[in-house]
Motif scaffolding. Sequence first.
Motif, PDB file in Angstrom:
ATOM      1  N   GLN A 156       0.828  -1.208   0.000  1.00 42.25           N
ATOM      2  CA  GLN A 156       0.000   0.000   0.000  1.00 42.25           C
ATOM      3  C   GLN A 156       0.866   1.262   0.000  1.00 42.25           C
ATOM      4  O   GLN A 156       0.481   2.289  -0.564  1.00 42.25           O
ATOM      5  N   CYS A 203       0.678   4.666   5.682  1.00 34.83           N
ATOM      6  CA  CYS A 203       0.084   5.181   4.438  1.00 34.83           C
ATOM      7  C   CYS A 203      -0.884   6.326   4.717  1.00 34.83           C
ATOM      8  O   CYS A 203      -1.154   7.147   3.836  1.00 34.83           O
ATOM      9  N   HIS A 204      -1.410   6.377   5.928  1.00 36.99           N
ATOM     10  CA  HIS A 204      -2.395   7.407   6.275  1.00 36.99           C
ATOM     11  C   HIS A 204      -1.826   8.818   6.141  1.00 36.99           C
ATOM     12  O   HIS A 204      -2.583   9.778   5.934  1.00 36.99           O
ATOM     13  N   THR A 251      -5.259   6.995   2.159  1.00 34.30           N
ATOM     14  CA  THR A 251      -5.689   5.807   2.898  1.00 34.30           C
ATOM     15  C   THR A 251      -6.756   6.143   3.922  1.00 34.30           C
ATOM     16  O   THR A 251      -6.731   7.215   4.528  1.00 34.30           O
ATOM     17  N   CYS A 278      -8.040  -0.316  -5.647  1.00 31.32           N
ATOM     18  CA  CYS A 278      -7.505  -0.127  -4.307  1.00 31.32           C
ATOM     19  C   CYS A 278      -6.748  -1.357  -3.823  1.00 31.32           C
ATOM     20  O   CYS A 278      -6.854  -2.445  -4.398  1.00 31.32           O
ATOM     21  N   HIS A 315      -8.551  -1.706   5.992  1.00 29.35           N
ATOM     22  CA  HIS A 315      -7.527  -0.664   5.785  1.00 29.35           C
ATOM     23  C   HIS A 315      -7.313  -0.530   4.283  1.00 29.35           C
ATOM     24  O   HIS A 315      -6.803  -1.460   3.639  1.00 29.35           O
ATOM     25  N   THR A 373      -6.191   1.602   0.677  1.00 25.57           N
ATOM     26  CA  THR A 373      -5.380   2.622   0.005  1.00 25.57           C
ATOM     27  C   THR A 373      -5.739   2.654  -1.477  1.00 25.57           C
ATOM     28  O   THR A 373      -5.824   1.612  -2.119  1.00 25.57           O
TER      29      THR A 373
END
Length: 271
Positions: free
Chosen positions: A103, A205-206, A211, A255, A267, A269
């Motif tokens: 991701q 990744c947030h 994400t 995704c 979760h 991304t």
Amino acid sequence: MVLTKNQFLKGFSICVVVLALTRCIFPSIAEPKQDSPLTAAADSVQAGETTPIVSDEAKDRLQLVGKKNHTTSFFKKDGSLVKNKIYSVANFSIAFPDLNDVQLASANKYGVRPVADRDEAEHRKAGLVYVGASPYYYVEPLKQSIPYLVPRAAVLLHDIGTNFFDSLQVKGIPLHKMIVTSVMRSKQDIASLRTRNGNATENSCHQYGTTFDISYNRYITVNAPNGPARRAVRNDTLKWVLSEVINDLRKNERCYVKYEVKQGCFHITVR
């Protein structure tokens, strides 16, 4: 070659005679064509009718097409619509295996540069979209993230919400909103989260705005204003439907998805 007037009139007369003979021999050729039953059904839907006008012949043909293509028929023998079944996925961990390194590559490609804190995030909104409210999903009060995503990820989140609504309707399940539990995080948010959540990674990744997390065991029932409360639906049932939606988008390369057991979320991304 230039035709004289007499030659032209002679040729035209021959054409008229041929057409007249053809109509006499095959009179049906001059009859107006009728729309097929399937076309009539489609026209009735486009005209805004809540229930399409479908003849018995059209229903039989639709059922035949369904059998021929090994798909579910649109209509039962009594003419009522078939309610779509819930299939879910065979195994959540196998269907959604995308780890952080997978991701992260997509986050680096489509995301923004990570921000140090929320103050810096306020000055970086040119490349971000606010996702704090929607008729298709609910963003719960955020303590460790900011309600912003890059446009590409915001579109993905919107599509998951609308597809979830569509799936619930065709399966005869009362509408429910999915709950977004986490969106974009600053470096400060991640550092604070890591002191309480050992599963949180430093290079998350947030922090790229690509994400978000969607809860799979909590939902919000959609009730009509001043209307009766909807019937209760098991969270497992809603989880199965949501997993179908997300699995379709993942297969279509929209995704990457990781099934988070401890956090109770998908979760996701964008890619």
